[in-house]
Design a protein around this motif. Structure first.
Motif, PDB file in Angstrom:
ATOM      1  N   VAL A  50      31.293  92.603  20.978  1.00 34.22           N
ATOM      2  CA  VAL A  50      30.089  91.998  21.539  1.00 34.22           C
ATOM      3  C   VAL A  50      30.130  91.967  23.072  1.00 34.22           C
ATOM      4  CG1 VAL A  50      28.712  89.886  21.674  1.00 34.22           C
ATOM      5  CG2 VAL A  50      29.758  90.550  19.502  1.00 34.22           C
ATOM      6  N   ALA A  51      31.233  91.463  23.616  1.00 37.50           N
ATOM      7  CA  ALA A  51      31.313  91.308  25.075  1.00 37.50           C
ATOM      8  C   ALA A  51      32.762  91.165  25.485  1.00 37.50           C
ATOM      9  CB  ALA A  51      30.524  90.081  25.526  1.00 37.50           C
ATOM     10  N   ASN A  52      33.029  91.454  26.748  1.00 40.36           N
ATOM     11  CA  ASN A  52      34.376  91.209  27.241  1.00 40.36           C
ATOM     12  C   ASN A  52      34.411  90.932  28.731  1.00 40.36           C
ATOM     13  OD1 ASN A  52      34.387  93.690  28.633  1.00 40.36           O
ATOM     14  ND2 ASN A  52      35.623  94.736  27.087  1.00 40.36           N
ATOM     15  N   ILE A  53      35.543  90.363  29.134  1.00 41.70           N
ATOM     16  CA  ILE A  53      35.903  90.222  30.538  1.00 41.70           C
ATOM     17  C   ILE A  53      37.097  91.144  30.749  1.00 41.70           C
ATOM     18  CG2 ILE A  53      36.646  88.709  32.392  1.00 41.70           C
ATOM     19  CD1 ILE A  53      35.424  86.355  30.880  1.00 41.70           C
ATOM     20  N   GLU A  54      36.886  92.166  31.548  1.00 45.69           N
ATOM     21  CA  GLU A  54      37.954  93.129  31.807  1.00 45.69           C
ATOM     22  C   GLU A  54      39.051  92.487  32.661  1.00 45.69           C
ATOM     23  OE1 GLU A  54      38.210  96.233  30.790  1.00 45.69           O
ATOM     24  OE2 GLU A  54      36.229  97.093  30.471  1.00 45.69           O
ATOM     25  N   ARG A  55      40.181  93.159  32.759  1.00 45.74           N
ATOM     26  CA  ARG A  55      41.292  92.658  33.557  1.00 45.74           C
ATOM     27  C   ARG A  55      40.930  92.537  35.035  1.00 45.74           C
ATOM     28  NH1 ARG A  55      43.713  95.484  29.277  1.00 45.74           N
ATOM     29  NH2 ARG A  55      45.459  94.351  28.320  1.00 45.74           N
ATOM     30  N   ASP A  56      39.970  93.332  35.473  1.00 46.26           N
ATOM     31  CA  ASP A  56      39.544  93.232  36.869  1.00 46.26           C
ATOM     32  C   ASP A  56      38.419  92.219  37.060  1.00 46.26           C
ATOM     33  OD1 ASP A  56      37.457  96.273  37.037  1.00 46.26           O
ATOM     34  OD2 ASP A  56      37.329  94.468  35.811  1.00 46.26           O
ATOM     35  N   GLY A  57      38.056  91.534  35.972  1.00 52.61           N
ATOM     36  CA  GLY A  57      37.030  90.503  36.052  1.00 52.61           C
ATOM     37  C   GLY A  57      35.622  90.974  35.741  1.00 52.61           C
ATOM     38  N   SER A  58      35.427  92.257  35.560  1.00 53.01           N
ATOM     39  CA  SER A  58      34.088  92.753  35.268  1.00 53.01           C
ATOM     40  C   SER A  58      33.679  92.360  33.847  1.00 53.01           C
ATOM     41  CB  SER A  58      34.018  94.264  35.444  1.00 53.01           C
ATOM     42  OG  SER A  58      34.948  94.912  34.592  1.00 53.01           O
ATOM     43  N   LEU A  59      32.370  92.201  33.676  1.00 55.91           N
ATOM     44  CA  LEU A  59      31.811  91.747  32.400  1.00 55.91           C
ATOM     45  C   LEU A  59      31.063  92.899  31.732  1.00 55.91           C
ATOM     46  CD1 LEU A  59      30.293  88.331  33.581  1.00 55.91           C
ATOM     47  CD2 LEU A  59      32.653  88.850  32.934  1.00 55.91           C
ATOM     48  N   ASN A  60      31.208  92.989  30.428  1.00 57.76           N
ATOM     49  CA  ASN A  60      30.554  94.049  29.683  1.00 57.76           C
ATOM     50  C   ASN A  60      29.943  93.494  28.398  1.00 57.76           C
ATOM     51  OD1 ASN A  60      31.595  96.449  31.325  1.00 57.76           O
ATOM     52  ND2 ASN A  60      33.487  95.426  30.729  1.00 57.76           N
ATOM     53  N   TYR A  61      28.838  94.103  27.965  1.00 57.60           N
ATOM     54  CA  TYR A  61      28.125  93.631  26.780  1.00 57.60           C
ATOM     55  C   TYR A  61      27.640  94.814  25.954  1.00 57.60           C
ATOM     56  CZ  TYR A  61      27.838  89.388  29.606  1.00 57.60           C
ATOM     57  OH  TYR A  61      28.143  88.292  30.381  1.00 57.60           O
ATOM     58  N   VAL A  62      27.592  94.603  24.655  1.00 60.91           N
ATOM     59  CA  VAL A  62      26.948  95.586  23.800  1.00 60.91           C
ATOM     60  C   VAL A  62      25.445  95.528  24.095  1.00 60.91           C
ATOM     61  CG1 VAL A  62      26.623  93.990  21.862  1.00 60.91           C
ATOM     62  CG2 VAL A  62      26.828  96.450  21.434  1.00 60.91           C
ATOM     63  N   ASP A  63      24.772  96.655  23.972  1.00 61.58           N
ATOM     64  CA  ASP A  63      23.357  96.725  24.374  1.00 61.58           C
ATOM     65  C   ASP A  63      22.496  95.680  23.670  1.00 61.58           C
ATOM     66  OD1 ASP A  63      23.111 100.349  24.835  1.00 61.58           O
ATOM     67  OD2 ASP A  63      23.856  98.746  26.128  1.00 61.58           O
ATOM     68  N   SER A  64      22.780  95.390  22.419  1.00 63.47           N
ATOM     69  CA  SER A  64      21.921  94.497  21.644  1.00 63.47           C
ATOM     70  C   SER A  64      21.929  93.049  22.137  1.00 63.47           C
ATOM     71  CB  SER A  64      22.325  94.540  20.173  1.00 63.47           C
ATOM     72  OG  SER A  64      23.669  94.129  20.013  1.00 63.47           O
ATOM     73  N   VAL A  65      22.892  92.676  22.980  1.00 63.13           N
ATOM     74  CA  VAL A  65      22.957  91.293  23.462  1.00 63.13           C
ATOM     75  C   VAL A  65      22.755  91.197  24.976  1.00 63.13           C
ATOM     76  CG1 VAL A  65      24.540  90.731  21.587  1.00 63.13           C
ATOM     77  CG2 VAL A  65      25.451  91.112  23.888  1.00 63.13           C
ATOM     78  N   LYS A  66      22.628  92.317  25.643  1.00 59.21           N
ATOM     79  CA  LYS A  66      22.450  92.293  27.100  1.00 59.21           C
ATOM     80  C   LYS A  66      21.209  91.497  27.469  1.00 59.21           C
ATOM     81  CE  LYS A  66      24.810  96.558  28.417  1.00 59.21           C
ATOM     82  NZ  LYS A  66      24.645  97.941  28.919  1.00 59.21           N
ATOM     83  N   GLY A  67      21.365  90.634  28.462  1.00 58.88           N
ATOM     84  CA  GLY A  67      20.262  89.792  28.900  1.00 58.88           C
ATOM     85  C   GLY A  67      20.103  88.522  28.090  1.00 58.88           C
ATOM     86  N   ARG A  68      20.814  88.417  26.982  1.00 57.12           N
ATOM     87  CA  ARG A  68      20.720  87.218  26.136  1.00 57.12           C
ATOM     88  C   ARG A  68      22.045  86.448  26.075  1.00 57.12           C
ATOM     89  NH1 ARG A  68      19.770  87.638  20.808  1.00 57.12           N
ATOM     90  NH2 ARG A  68      20.816  89.650  20.585  1.00 57.12           N
ATOM     91  N   PHE A  69      23.158  87.171  26.058  1.00 57.73           N
ATOM     92  CA  PHE A  69      24.476  86.540  25.947  1.00 57.73           C
ATOM     93  C   PHE A  69      25.203  86.630  27.288  1.00 57.73           C
ATOM     94  CE2 PHE A  69      25.339  87.327  21.112  1.00 57.73           C
ATOM     95  CZ  PHE A  69      24.097  86.758  20.822  1.00 57.73           C
ATOM     96  N   THR A  70      26.027  85.618  27.549  1.00 61.45           N
ATOM     97  CA  THR A  70      26.840  85.613  28.760  1.00 61.45           C
ATOM     98  C   THR A  70      28.260  85.179  28.407  1.00 61.45           C
ATOM     99  OG1 THR A  70      24.917  85.021  30.120  1.00 61.45           O
ATOM    100  CG2 THR A  70      27.106  84.718  31.089  1.00 61.45           C
TER     101      THR A  70
END
Length: 117
Positions: A50-70
């Motif tokens: 669904v989502a992650n916080i990378e080791r460098d601190g960057s945030l990533n989301y699956v397309d279906s939750v972008k803009g809705r999940f944090t």
């Protein structure tokens, strides 16, 4: 011993919000170079990312939750969060947090989210 315990799941109506938490023990999220993730269970009992916080601190989301999940982290409380807004019935399932160290991946037991239409 590392333990991850999720909470915050529940039942809401479509359009509602929930905030999931994942409290870590036996590991200091602020001290290590960890990948922190949320997954959810599919109807085939697999785990979809669904989502992650990378080791460098960057945030990533699956397309279906972008803009809705944090996804976020609270270092003081050693906790990973997933804020879920504008929930849809198709978001209903079990949500799991996961921490990946250099040696292994840890999983929580999950928390159930149910969204009614």
């Amino acid at each position: 011993q590392v333990q991850l315990v999720e909470s915050g799941g529940g039942s809401v109506q479509a359009g509602g919000s929930l905030r999931l938490s994942c409290v870590a023990s036996g590991i200091d999220l602020d001290m290590g170079n960890y990948l922190m993730e949320w997954y959810r269970r599919t109807p085939r009992a697999e785990r979809d990312w669904v989502a992650n916080i990378e080791r460098d601190g960057s945030l990533n989301y699956v397309d279906s939750v972008k803009g809705r999940f944090t996804i976020s982290r609270d270092n003081a409380k050693n906790t990973l969060h997933l804020q879920m807004n504008s929930l849809k019935p198709e978001d209903s399932t079990i949500y799991y947090c996961s921490i990946v160290t250099e040696q292994t991946r840890y999983w929580g037991r999950g928390t159930q989210v149910t969204v009614s239409s």
